[in-house]
Scaffold this motif. Structure first.
Motif, PDB file in Angstrom:
ATOM      1  N   THR A  74       0.819  -1.225   0.000  1.00  0.00           N
ATOM      2  CA  THR A  74       0.000   0.000   0.000  1.00  0.00           C
ATOM      3  C   THR A  74       0.848   1.268   0.000  1.00  0.00           C
ATOM      4  O   THR A  74       0.337   2.350  -0.251  1.00  0.00           O
ATOM      5  CB  THR A  74      -0.913   0.013   1.249  1.00  0.00           C
ATOM      6  OG1 THR A  74      -0.085  -0.217   2.397  1.00  0.00           O
ATOM      7  CG2 THR A  74      -1.978  -1.048   1.174  1.00  0.00           C
ATOM      8  N   GLY A  75       2.114   1.155   0.320  1.00  0.00           N
ATOM      9  CA  GLY A  75       2.932   2.371   0.364  1.00  0.00           C
ATOM     10  C   GLY A  75       4.400   2.065   0.128  1.00  0.00           C
ATOM     11  O   GLY A  75       4.866   0.947   0.355  1.00  0.00           O
ATOM     12  N   ALA A  76       5.137   3.094  -0.343  1.00  0.00           N
ATOM     13  CA  ALA A  76       6.553   2.895  -0.648  1.00  0.00           C
ATOM     14  C   ALA A  76       7.407   3.903   0.109  1.00  0.00           C
ATOM     15  O   ALA A  76       7.100   5.097   0.138  1.00  0.00           O
ATOM     16  CB  ALA A  76       6.765   3.070  -2.148  1.00  0.00           C
ATOM     17  N   LEU A  77       8.444   3.398   0.745  1.00  0.00           N
ATOM     18  CA  LEU A  77       9.443   4.267   1.367  1.00  0.00           C
ATOM     19  C   LEU A  77      10.727   4.094   0.554  1.00  0.00           C
ATOM     20  O   LEU A  77      10.761   3.317  -0.389  1.00  0.00           O
ATOM     21  CB  LEU A  77       9.667   3.850   2.831  1.00  0.00           C
ATOM     22  CG  LEU A  77       8.388   3.756   3.673  1.00  0.00           C
ATOM     23  CD1 LEU A  77       8.639   2.971   4.934  1.00  0.00           C
ATOM     24  CD2 LEU A  77       7.902   5.162   3.984  1.00  0.00           C
ATOM     25  N   GLU A  78      11.819   4.773   0.965  1.00  0.00           N
ATOM     26  CA  GLU A  78      13.041   4.664   0.155  1.00  0.00           C
ATOM     27  C   GLU A  78      13.513   3.219  -0.003  1.00  0.00           C
ATOM     28  O   GLU A  78      13.833   2.765  -1.085  1.00  0.00           O
ATOM     29  CB  GLU A  78      14.147   5.505   0.774  1.00  0.00           C
ATOM     30  CG  GLU A  78      14.123   6.907   0.205  1.00  0.00           C
ATOM     31  CD  GLU A  78      14.723   7.908   1.149  1.00  0.00           C
ATOM     32  OE1 GLU A  78      15.180   7.512   2.239  1.00  0.00           O
ATOM     33  OE2 GLU A  78      14.747   9.098   0.801  1.00  0.00           O
ATOM     34  N   TYR A  79      13.582   2.506   1.120  1.00  0.00           N
ATOM     35  CA  TYR A  79      14.062   1.132   1.028  1.00  0.00           C
ATOM     36  C   TYR A  79      12.992   0.108   1.399  1.00  0.00           C
ATOM     37  O   TYR A  79      13.127  -1.058   1.089  1.00  0.00           O
ATOM     38  CB  TYR A  79      15.280   0.927   1.939  1.00  0.00           C
ATOM     39  CG  TYR A  79      16.456   1.769   1.492  1.00  0.00           C
ATOM     40  CD1 TYR A  79      17.025   1.574   0.232  1.00  0.00           C
ATOM     41  CD2 TYR A  79      16.976   2.763   2.311  1.00  0.00           C
ATOM     42  CE1 TYR A  79      18.077   2.347  -0.195  1.00  0.00           C
ATOM     43  CE2 TYR A  79      18.036   3.542   1.877  1.00  0.00           C
ATOM     44  CZ  TYR A  79      18.578   3.329   0.620  1.00  0.00           C
ATOM     45  OH  TYR A  79      19.621   4.102   0.197  1.00  0.00           O
ATOM     46  N   ASP A  80      11.969   0.554   2.116  1.00  0.00           N
ATOM     47  CA  ASP A  80      10.979  -0.386   2.643  1.00  0.00           C
ATOM     48  C   ASP A  80       9.613  -0.162   2.006  1.00  0.00           C
ATOM     49  O   ASP A  80       9.403   0.824   1.314  1.00  0.00           O
ATOM     50  CB  ASP A  80      10.869  -0.217   4.164  1.00  0.00           C
ATOM     51  CG  ASP A  80      12.215  -0.405   4.842  1.00  0.00           C
ATOM     52  OD1 ASP A  80      12.899  -1.403   4.515  1.00  0.00           O
ATOM     53  OD2 ASP A  80      12.597   0.437   5.674  1.00  0.00           O
ATOM     54  N   LEU A  81       8.731  -1.097   2.307  1.00  0.00           N
ATOM     55  CA  LEU A  81       7.363  -1.008   1.793  1.00  0.00           C
ATOM     56  C   LEU A  81       6.389  -1.127   2.955  1.00  0.00           C
ATOM     57  O   LEU A  81       6.743  -1.675   4.007  1.00  0.00           O
ATOM     58  CB  LEU A  81       7.095  -2.174   0.834  1.00  0.00           C
ATOM     59  CG  LEU A  81       7.937  -2.247  -0.439  1.00  0.00           C
ATOM     60  CD1 LEU A  81       7.843  -3.643  -1.046  1.00  0.00           C
ATOM     61  CD2 LEU A  81       7.484  -1.193  -1.446  1.00  0.00           C
ATOM     62  N   THR A  82       5.168  -0.647   2.772  1.00  0.00           N
ATOM     63  CA  THR A  82       4.135  -0.914   3.767  1.00  0.00           C
ATOM     64  C   THR A  82       3.016  -1.680   3.065  1.00  0.00           C
ATOM     65  O   THR A  82       2.848  -1.569   1.839  1.00  0.00           O
ATOM     66  CB  THR A  82       3.560   0.394   4.361  1.00  0.00           C
ATOM     67  OG1 THR A  82       3.127   1.224   3.288  1.00  0.00           O
ATOM     68  CG2 THR A  82       4.605   1.140   5.169  1.00  0.00           C
ATOM     69  N   GLY A  83       2.276  -2.444   3.857  1.00  0.00           N
ATOM     70  CA  GLY A  83       1.227  -3.229   3.217  1.00  0.00           C
ATOM     71  C   GLY A  83       0.199  -3.727   4.203  1.00  0.00           C
ATOM     72  O   GLY A  83       0.296  -3.490   5.401  1.00  0.00           O
TER      73      GLY A  83
END
Ligand code: F3S
Length: 446
Positions: free
Chosen positions: A429-438
């Motif tokens: 559901t979301g993108a950070l520089e190195y990580d993702l959220t879901g």
């Protein structure tokens, strides 16, 4: 009797620590994390670059305090720093009772017993062409749901900056039957992801079977029941071969992921590094891997500030990284290691310049990584749960694109109760520089 282990350095060294813990446990010792409760303290050291050496010395000094005043009656130093600075370790730190070289760690029980029995100080340095015995079960310290498997020891490549062949000896593969047995044991104990490591994994088998055999080993490991993911790290680009590509593409259990350390992209610097690839070769290998295995995630590592690296070389490397868009990337600054050819080369680069170049590369990679992550929003992925962050109320998981410790994570928000090692289907559901959220997705078609 209680034993405490401090394991430093890389995942290969961690496997050695886990073997030693297995041997000590089988001999009746109890593992503790409390220095004040330990009768025996083992520091398994690293000696790869300046910072790693510093960390190893600090840890030995810290443990020496417990040897001086606490319950500890045996302080044993093992691993790469023990191998490299055999005499200095004992002379400079008198609390150290024993030093074991990298090919002698299977003598840990005997050594502990000798020291506890009040004997002389112990030093053992078996020849570096030997493989220590692997007959005791390892005790995995990574939580158990994933485990590293060291498939070979040593390295014959002799890159000009690297001290490892001097610390770990010549390349020698672990026999396949032994690895299968180890994998079965790990699977029985709950391991779901096997991570194959060695100084160089792609050459597996050349010494034992007369030809590269990593693809054969991988096929056999895929048959081990309970293992769900197999990941391969440390592949020298020039050694990637067609049967290996085929097996990665066709076997479901093998993560479509490769760690391909390229170190640089300027031909001049690659040559000085003693690497066997040119920029054109590297581009060709990356293109081929992406063509043959479209979902593949590629990780690489770089060294900045190698002796003689000019601003032009650095820019060439920046352009290459910009073009190749590796999915994951790590950058080290060059560390001048005595007894290596590069240490004697002229035109050593000032520390500040190395750091600036490292930062520039990392900033570039952050942009690449953020773009790639943003493209994944909306995708449904299979992820393995690693743990839970109480403060943030989220589960930490990894997809096939991420190796533990070095790559990114997928943070999952859910009311469901999950356990480490669970596989879940999650929607990004979301993108950070190195990580993702879901979040957890109910419907999933693999
Ligand atoms: Fe690993 Fe450090 Fe030895 S990186 S092989 S523990 S020098």
């Amino acid at each position: 009797m209680n034993v405490m282990f401090v394991s430093l350095g890389c995942d290969k060294n961690l496997v050695d620590s886990e073997r030693m813990i297995g041997m000590m446990s089988a001999a009746g010792y109890t593992l503790t994390n409390d220095e004040t409760e330990a009768d025996v303290i083992v520091v398994n050291t690293c000696s790869f670059i300046g910072d790693a050496k510093e960390e190893s010395i600090q840890n030995i000094l810290e443990m020496a305090e417990y040897r001086k005043e606490g319950r500890c009656r045996a302080l044993i130093v093992t691993g790469c720093m023990a191998q490299r600075y055999k005499d200095e370790v004992m002379q400079e730190i008198p609390e150290v009772d024993a030093v074991l070289g990298t090919s002698s760690y299977d003598e840990i029980v005997k050594t502990a017993e000798e020291v506890l029995g009040g004997g002389e100080k112990v030093q053992s340095f078996q020849p570096l062409d030997r493989l220590p015995a692997m007959d005791q079960k390892r005790v995995v310290t990574t939580g158990g749901h994933y485990a590293y498997m060291k498939i070979a020891e040593g390295c014959d490549k002799h890159c000009t900056y690297c001290i490892i062949p001097k610390l770990r000896g010549t390349y020698r593969s672990v026999p396949m039957e032994q690895l299968i047995k180890e994998a079965e044991g790990l699977a029985e104990a709950g391991t779901k992801e096997l991570i194959l490591v060695a100084q160089e994994t792609t050459l597996y088998g050349v010494d034992l079977y007369g030809k590269k055999s990593l693809h054969v080993l991988l096929k056999k490991l895929c048959e081990v029941s309970g293992i769900r993911w197999i990941r391969v790290l440390y592949c020298y680009p020039e050694e990637i071969y067609d049967e290996l590509i085929d097996v990665i593409r066709s076997e479901k259990k093998i993560c479509k992921y490769l760690d391909l350390p390229i170190q640089h992209a300027s031909d001049r610097i690659l040559k000085r590094m003693g690497r066997r690839t040119t920029k054109a070769d590297l581009a060709e290998i990356v293109t081929k891997l992406r063509r043959e295995i479209p979902q593949i995630a590629l990780r690489t590592t770089l060294i900045t500030g190698f002796p003689g690296e000019t601003q032009e070389d650095h820019e060439e490397l920046m352009n290459f990284i910009d073009e190749m868009e590796f999915d994951r990337l790590g950058v080290f600054t060059y560390s001048r290691e005595e007894d290596t050819p590069a240490a004697e080369m002229p035109d050593q680069v000032p520390e500040e310049v190395k750091k600036d170049r490292q930062n520039e590369l990392m900033e570039l990679q952050q942009e690449i990584s953020l773009d790639k992550n943003a493209d994944r929003v909306g995708e449904t992925v299979l992820a393995m749960v690693e743990g839970y962050l109480t403060d943030e109320n989220v589960y930490v998981a990894r997809t096939y694109m991420d190796a533990p410790g070095v790559d990114g994570y997928l943070f999952i928000n859910t009311q469901e109760t999950l356990m480490s090692g669970d596989f879940v289907k999650a929607k990004i559901t979301g993108a950070l520089e190195y990580d993702l959220t879901g979040e957890i997705e109910n419907e999933f078609t693999e």
